[in-house]
Design a protein around this motif. Sequence first.
Motif, PDB file in Angstrom:
ATOM      1  N   GLU A   1     -18.173  79.649 -43.451  1.00  8.78           N
ATOM      2  CA  GLU A   1     -19.069  79.256 -42.364  1.00  8.78           C
ATOM      3  C   GLU A   1     -19.149  77.735 -42.284  1.00  8.78           C
ATOM      4  OE1 GLU A   1     -22.866  81.056 -42.997  1.00  8.78           O
ATOM      5  OE2 GLU A   1     -22.026  83.055 -43.232  1.00  8.78           O
ATOM      6  N   ARG A   2     -19.684  77.263 -41.165  1.00  7.90           N
ATOM      7  CA  ARG A   2     -19.781  75.814 -40.955  1.00  7.90           C
ATOM      8  C   ARG A   2     -20.511  75.119 -42.106  1.00  7.90           C
ATOM      9  NH1 ARG A   2     -21.693  72.529 -35.581  1.00  7.90           N
ATOM     10  NH2 ARG A   2     -21.489  70.468 -36.481  1.00  7.90           N
ATOM     11  N   ALA A   3     -21.609  75.689 -42.573  1.00  9.99           N
ATOM     12  CA  ALA A   3     -22.377  75.070 -43.660  1.00  9.99           C
ATOM     13  C   ALA A   3     -21.547  74.935 -44.929  1.00  9.99           C
ATOM     14  CB  ALA A   3     -23.640  75.872 -43.938  1.00  9.99           C
ATOM     15  N   ASP A   4     -20.597  75.833 -45.121  1.00  9.15           N
ATOM     16  CA  ASP A   4     -19.732  75.768 -46.303  1.00  9.15           C
ATOM     17  C   ASP A   4     -18.815  74.545 -46.273  1.00  9.15           C
ATOM     18  OD1 ASP A   4     -20.790  78.257 -47.087  1.00  9.15           O
ATOM     19  OD2 ASP A   4     -19.129  79.363 -46.154  1.00  9.15           O
ATOM     20  N   ILE A   5     -18.463  74.093 -45.077  1.00 11.77           N
ATOM     21  CA  ILE A   5     -17.582  72.925 -44.954  1.00 11.77           C
ATOM     22  C   ILE A   5     -18.265  71.720 -45.587  1.00 11.77           C
ATOM     23  CG2 ILE A   5     -16.386  71.346 -43.386  1.00 11.77           C
ATOM     24  CD1 ILE A   5     -16.347  73.705 -41.333  1.00 11.77           C
ATOM     25  N   ARG A   6     -19.526  71.509 -45.248  1.00  9.50           N
ATOM     26  CA  ARG A   6     -20.267  70.374 -45.802  1.00  9.50           C
ATOM     27  C   ARG A   6     -20.320  70.473 -47.321  1.00  9.50           C
ATOM     28  NH1 ARG A   6     -24.747  68.583 -47.979  1.00  9.50           N
ATOM     29  NH2 ARG A   6     -25.640  66.608 -47.327  1.00  9.50           N
ATOM     30  N   LYS A   7     -20.646  71.648 -47.828  1.00  6.24           N
ATOM     31  CA  LYS A   7     -20.722  71.828 -49.280  1.00  6.24           C
ATOM     32  C   LYS A   7     -19.384  71.515 -49.938  1.00  6.24           C
ATOM     33  CE  LYS A   7     -24.156  75.465 -48.799  1.00  6.24           C
ATOM     34  NZ  LYS A   7     -24.354  76.921 -48.832  1.00  6.24           N
ATOM     35  N   ALA A   8     -18.300  71.983 -49.329  1.00  7.88           N
ATOM     36  CA  ALA A   8     -16.965  71.761 -49.898  1.00  7.88           C
ATOM     37  C   ALA A   8     -16.594  70.286 -49.897  1.00  7.88           C
ATOM     38  CB  ALA A   8     -15.923  72.575 -49.129  1.00  7.88           C
ATOM     39  N   VAL A   9     -16.912  69.580 -48.821  1.00  6.20           N
ATOM     40  CA  VAL A   9     -16.606  68.154 -48.752  1.00  6.20           C
ATOM     41  C   VAL A   9     -17.427  67.391 -49.799  1.00  6.20           C
ATOM     42  CG1 VAL A   9     -16.758  66.073 -47.328  1.00  6.20           C
ATOM     43  CG2 VAL A   9     -15.853  68.174 -46.349  1.00  6.20           C
ATOM     44  N   VAL A  10     -18.669  67.765 -49.980  1.00  8.34           N
ATOM     45  CA  VAL A  10     -19.508  67.101 -50.984  1.00  8.34           C
ATOM     46  C   VAL A  10     -18.935  67.321 -52.377  1.00  8.34           C
ATOM     47  CG1 VAL A  10     -21.782  67.119 -52.094  1.00  8.34           C
ATOM     48  CG2 VAL A  10     -21.617  67.084 -49.596  1.00  8.34           C
ATOM     49  N   VAL A  11     -18.495  68.541 -52.678  1.00  8.88           N
ATOM     50  CA  VAL A  11     -17.885  68.816 -53.987  1.00  8.88           C
ATOM     51  C   VAL A  11     -16.610  67.989 -54.149  1.00  8.88           C
ATOM     52  CG1 VAL A  11     -16.786  70.579 -55.427  1.00  8.88           C
ATOM     53  CG2 VAL A  11     -18.918  71.101 -54.243  1.00  8.88           C
ATOM     54  N   LEU A  12     -15.770  67.953 -53.108  1.00  5.66           N
ATOM     55  CA  LEU A  12     -14.551  67.134 -53.164  1.00  5.66           C
ATOM     56  C   LEU A  12     -14.891  65.671 -53.444  1.00  5.66           C
ATOM     57  CD1 LEU A  12     -12.149  68.145 -50.232  1.00  5.66           C
ATOM     58  CD2 LEU A  12     -11.705  68.285 -52.685  1.00  5.66           C
ATOM     59  N   TYR A  13     -15.858  65.153 -52.719  1.00  8.79           N
ATOM     60  CA  TYR A  13     -16.239  63.752 -52.856  1.00  8.79           C
ATOM     61  C   TYR A  13     -16.772  63.449 -54.255  1.00  8.79           C
ATOM     62  CZ  TYR A  13     -18.994  59.505 -52.382  1.00  8.79           C
ATOM     63  OH  TYR A  13     -19.540  58.267 -52.589  1.00  8.79           O
ATOM     64  N   ARG A  14     -17.698  64.261 -54.727  1.00 14.62           N
ATOM     65  CA  ARG A  14     -18.291  64.014 -56.050  1.00 14.62           C
ATOM     66  C   ARG A  14     -17.250  64.149 -57.164  1.00 14.62           C
ATOM     67  NH1 ARG A  14     -24.075  67.008 -55.053  1.00 14.62           N
ATOM     68  NH2 ARG A  14     -24.930  65.371 -53.722  1.00 14.62           N
ATOM     69  N   THR A  15     -16.373  65.129 -57.047  1.00 16.72           N
ATOM     70  CA  THR A  15     -15.300  65.291 -58.025  1.00 16.72           C
ATOM     71  C   THR A  15     -14.369  64.083 -57.992  1.00 16.72           C
ATOM     72  OG1 THR A  15     -15.431  67.703 -57.840  1.00 16.72           O
ATOM     73  CG2 THR A  15     -13.395  66.784 -58.753  1.00 16.72           C
ATOM     74  N   ALA A  16     -14.041  63.626 -56.788  1.00 19.37           N
ATOM     75  CA  ALA A  16     -13.177  62.458 -56.636  1.00 19.37           C
ATOM     76  C   ALA A  16     -13.823  61.223 -57.257  1.00 19.37           C
ATOM     77  CB  ALA A  16     -12.861  62.217 -55.159  1.00 19.37           C
ATOM     78  N   CYS A  17     -15.117  61.042 -57.043  1.00 23.59           N
ATOM     79  CA  CYS A  17     -15.818  59.904 -57.635  1.00 23.59           C
ATOM     80  C   CYS A  17     -15.718  59.936 -59.152  1.00 23.59           C
ATOM     81  CB  CYS A  17     -17.286  59.886 -57.202  1.00 23.59           C
ATOM     82  SG  CYS A  17     -17.551  59.387 -55.486  1.00 23.59           S
ATOM     83  N   ARG A  18     -15.939  61.104 -59.740  1.00 25.99           N
ATOM     84  CA  ARG A  18     -15.827  61.235 -61.203  1.00 25.99           C
ATOM     85  C   ARG A  18     -14.410  60.903 -61.672  1.00 25.99           C
ATOM     86  NH1 ARG A  18     -19.097  65.659 -60.346  1.00 25.99           N
ATOM     87  NH2 ARG A  18     -17.359  67.103 -60.440  1.00 25.99           N
ATOM     88  N   GLN A  19     -13.414  61.429 -60.970  1.00 30.19           N
ATOM     89  CA  GLN A  19     -12.021  61.199 -61.365  1.00 30.19           C
ATOM     90  C   GLN A  19     -11.643  59.726 -61.283  1.00 30.19           C
ATOM     91  OE1 GLN A  19      -9.907  63.795 -58.682  1.00 30.19           O
ATOM     92  NE2 GLN A  19      -9.978  65.512 -60.102  1.00 30.19           N
ATOM     93  N   LEU A  20     -12.168  59.045 -60.281  1.00 33.43           N
ATOM     94  CA  LEU A  20     -11.812  57.641 -60.058  1.00 33.43           C
ATOM     95  C   LEU A  20     -12.751  56.659 -60.756  1.00 33.43           C
ATOM     96  CD1 LEU A  20     -10.979  57.838 -56.243  1.00 33.43           C
ATOM     97  CD2 LEU A  20      -9.352  57.830 -58.159  1.00 33.43           C
ATOM     98  N   GLY A  21     -13.827  57.180 -61.352  1.00 28.68           N
ATOM     99  CA  GLY A  21     -14.795  56.295 -61.982  1.00 28.68           C
ATOM    100  C   GLY A  21     -15.594  55.482 -60.983  1.00 28.68           C
ATOM    101  N   VAL A  22     -15.839  56.081 -59.811  1.00 28.32           N
ATOM    102  CA  VAL A  22     -16.577  55.422 -58.746  1.00 28.32           C
ATOM    103  C   VAL A  22     -17.991  55.984 -58.707  1.00 28.32           C
ATOM    104  CG1 VAL A  22     -16.712  55.166 -56.221  1.00 28.32           C
ATOM    105  CG2 VAL A  22     -14.481  55.092 -57.371  1.00 28.32           C
ATOM    106  N   GLU A  23     -18.959  55.121 -58.546  1.00 24.63           N
ATOM    107  CA  GLU A  23     -20.342  55.565 -58.427  1.00 24.63           C
ATOM    108  C   GLU A  23     -20.522  56.201 -57.040  1.00 24.63           C
ATOM    109  OE1 GLU A  23     -24.014  56.334 -59.849  1.00 24.63           O
ATOM    110  OE2 GLU A  23     -22.456  55.267 -60.974  1.00 24.63           O
ATOM    111  N   PRO A  24     -20.935  57.467 -56.976  1.00 27.57           N
ATOM    112  CA  PRO A  24     -21.120  58.101 -55.651  1.00 27.57           C
ATOM    113  C   PRO A  24     -22.284  57.477 -54.896  1.00 27.57           C
ATOM    114  CG  PRO A  24     -21.750  59.607 -57.412  1.00 27.57           C
ATOM    115  CD  PRO A  24     -21.241  58.370 -58.061  1.00 27.57           C
ATOM    116  N   ARG A  25     -22.173  57.470 -53.596  1.00 26.15           N
ATOM    117  CA  ARG A  25     -23.276  56.954 -52.778  1.00 26.15           C
ATOM    118  C   ARG A  25     -24.467  57.884 -52.935  1.00 26.15           C
ATOM    119  NH1 ARG A  25     -23.455  60.216 -48.645  1.00 26.15           N
ATOM    120  NH2 ARG A  25     -21.568  61.271 -47.993  1.00 26.15           N
ATOM    121  N   THR A  26     -25.643  57.394 -52.663  1.00 26.50           N
ATOM    122  CA  THR A  26     -26.849  58.192 -52.877  1.00 26.50           C
ATOM    123  C   THR A  26     -27.569  58.566 -51.590  1.00 26.50           C
ATOM    124  OG1 THR A  26     -28.133  56.174 -53.181  1.00 26.50           O
ATOM    125  CG2 THR A  26     -27.265  57.242 -55.166  1.00 26.50           C
ATOM    126  N   ASP A  27     -27.056  58.127 -50.452  1.00 28.88           N
ATOM    127  CA  ASP A  27     -27.742  58.441 -49.183  1.00 28.88           C
ATOM    128  C   ASP A  27     -27.379  59.787 -48.649  1.00 28.88           C
ATOM    129  OD1 ASP A  27     -25.150  57.704 -48.610  1.00 28.88           O
ATOM    130  OD2 ASP A  27     -25.657  56.478 -46.889  1.00 28.88           O
TER     131      ASP A  27
END
Length: 98
Positions: A72-98
Motif C-alpha cells: 500500500e501507499r503507506a508502505d512506500i514511506r516506511k520502506a524508504v525510511v528503512v532504506l535511508y536509515r540503513t544507508a546512514c548506518r552503512q555510510l556512517g552518516v548522522e540521519p536527519r531528525t526532521d
Amino acid sequence: MQNFSPEIIDAVLRHMNTDHRDDNLVIVRANGAPDATDATMTALDSVGGVWAVRSGAEDSELKVEWPIPVAERADIRKAVVVLYRTACRQLGVEPRTD
C-alpha cells in the motif's frame, strides 16, 4: 507485483525529489553507487525504487529492492525510511531528525 496508480507514483517521486534530494543520494551511495554526486528517484513499484544516478560525468540507473513488504501507499514511506536509515548506518552518516 503491486503496481501503484500514476497519481501515487507521481506524488511519491515529487516528494522524494523535492523534499528529500539529499536522502536519495544517501540511499544510492549505500546501495551500489558510492561515488554518486546526484540521484533522482524515477520509478517505483511494490518491489523497489529506481534512481537516476550521476557519478562524475557518468549517468546510470540503480534499482534498489524495498527492505520490507510494500503493498500500500503507506508502505512506500516506511520502506524508504528503512532504506535511508540503513544507508546512514552503512555510510556512517548522522540521519536527519526532521
